[in-house]
Write an enzyme that holds these catalytic residues in place. Structure first.
Site, short mmCIF file in Angstrom:
data_model
loop_
_atom_site.label_atom_id
_atom_site.label_comp_id
_atom_site.label_asym_id
_atom_site.label_seq_id
_atom_site.Cartn_x
_atom_site.Cartn_y
_atom_site.Cartn_z
N ASP A 1 0.79 -1.24 0.00
CA ASP A 1 0.00 0.00 0.00
C ASP A 1 0.82 1.30 0.00
OD1 ASP A 1 -1.98 -1.90 0.18
OD2 ASP A 1 -2.87 -1.15 2.04
N HIS B 1 -10.65 6.72 1.57
CA HIS B 1 -9.28 6.59 1.06
C HIS B 1 -9.23 5.51 -0.02
CE1 HIS B 1 -9.57 3.39 4.07
NE2 HIS B 1 -8.64 2.76 3.37
N ASP C 1 -4.52 -0.91 -1.82
CA ASP C 1 -5.81 -0.82 -1.17
C ASP C 1 -6.76 -0.25 -2.24
OD1 ASP C 1 -6.83 -1.39 1.44
OD2 ASP C 1 -6.96 0.75 1.91
N HIS D 1 -17.45 2.28 0.48
CA HIS D 1 -16.92 1.13 1.24
C HIS D 1 -17.31 1.16 2.72
CE1 HIS D 1 -13.82 -1.70 2.80
NE2 HIS D 1 -14.20 -2.33 1.71
N HIS E 1 -10.70 0.45 -2.70
CA HIS E 1 -12.06 0.43 -2.17
C HIS E 1 -13.10 1.01 -3.13
CE1 HIS E 1 -10.42 -0.80 1.62
NE2 HIS E 1 -9.85 0.36 1.90
N LYS F 1 -6.88 -5.13 -3.08
CA LYS F 1 -7.62 -5.71 -1.96
C LYS F 1 -8.57 -4.68 -1.38
CE LYS F 1 -3.91 -4.41 1.14
NZ LYS F 1 -4.66 -3.38 1.85
N CYS G 1 -2.13 -2.87 7.49
CA CYS G 1 -1.97 -3.76 6.34
C CYS G 1 -0.66 -4.55 6.35
CB CYS G 1 -2.18 -2.98 5.06
SG CYS G 1 -3.91 -2.44 4.92
C1 VGL Z 1 -4.69 0.58 5.70
C2 VGL Z 1 -6.28 1.42 7.11
C3 VGL Z 1 -7.23 1.29 6.14
C4 VGL Z 1 -3.25 0.20 5.49
C5 VGL Z 1 -5.63 0.44 4.71
O1 VGL Z 1 -2.79 0.18 4.34
O2 VGL Z 1 -2.58 -0.08 6.50
N1 VGL Z 1 -5.02 1.05 6.89
N2 VGL Z 1 -6.90 0.80 4.94
ZN ZN Z 2 -8.33 0.73 3.40
#
Ligand code: VGL
Ligand code: ZN
Length: 241
Positions: A44, A117, A82, A88, A84, A142, A187
């Site tokens: 990410d 996000h 990430d 989401h 979404h 994901k 993550c």
């Molecule tokens: C993440 C919070 C929500 C991450 C992703 O990449 O750690 N954290 N979505």
């Molecule tokens: Zn996320």
């Protein structure tokens, strides 16, 4: 295990006297070998998670040059994104009156609510421009199911829906997983713990990660990773095989 190449290295270095029968030269130096059965998962590293982004991780941008450098020593690299839907379930905006970082209960368990996000196809969801890993072999997305979050690159937050990554790595003969990226306590941690569940030898490269740290999450995540058998290392511990 000691493979033939490492054995020859060890012999050459005079470690063959029987004193150190089962360690490689790299291990003798306290190093962790990176070999053909190793993969680096870069988690990410996206615009939303670096300063200026909607879920910015403090100093998240600072790991990019280090990740670029480490990645050069891996022949296998996988990136994650990430990814979404605009509506989401993990977004506070979808739960009237709730604010980011509050916790709610969902059918699959507790969910921290986040600012919007990494919405599919947006600038915020793009990989950070400075990320320079042209030999990365797979980008795994994901969190694309509207009703389920997925911190882990292996298994969604319902604990059963697979992303397919475990099968992909196994079919390619990968045995050792190294994790870097954002965020350490979400993550990165969930990806590392799921790698352990699937019996990969698993390392998190601490200085190539940054955390969000909400409600003590960073310390808790290191505890949980330790309990799961994840090894906490620094980039300086890596030794290209
Ligand atoms: C993440 C919070 C929500 C991450 C992703 O990449 O750690 N954290 N979505
Ligand atoms: Zn996320």
């Amino acid at each position: 295990m000691l493979d033939r190449r490492h054995m020859m290295l060890a012999l050459g270095a005079g470690l063959s006297t029987g004193l150190f029968p089962s360690i490689t030269l790299a291990q003798a130096a306290g190093k962790v070998p990176v070999d053909a059965k190793s993969v680096l998962i870069v988690v990410d590293v996206q615009n939303c998670f670096v300063p200026g982004g909607s879920l910015a991780v403090k100093d998240g941008d600072q790991i990019v040059p280090l990740i670029n450098r480490i990645a050069k020593t891996f022949r296998n690299v996988v990136l994650t994104q990430d990814w979404h839907t605009p509506d989401h379930v993990s977004f506070a905006s979808q739960h009237g009156g709730r604010k980011p970082f509050e916790v709610i209960s969902l059918p699959y368990g507790e969910q921290i609510l986040w600012p919007d996000h990494c919405v599919q196809g947006t600038e915020g969801a793009q990989l950070v421009k400075g990320l320079d890993i042209p030999h990365a072999q797979l980008i795994i997305r994901k969190g694309f199911h509207k009703d389920v979050d997925s911190y882990s690159a292996f298994t969604e937050a319902d604990g059963k829906t697979s992303t397919g990554l475990g099968g992909y790595l196994k079919q390619r003969g990968i045995q050792r997983v190294f994790v870097a990226g954002l965020a350490t306590d979400f993550c990165v941690a969930w990806t590392a713990m799921d790698a352990r569940k699937q019996e990969f030898e698993t390392f998190v490269i601490e200085d190539a990660c940054r955390g969000i740290d909400t409600q003590g999450s960073l310390a808790k995540s290191w505890e949980a990773m330790k309990a799961a058998g994840v090894q906490r290392i620094q980039s300086g511990d890596l030794a290209p095989a």
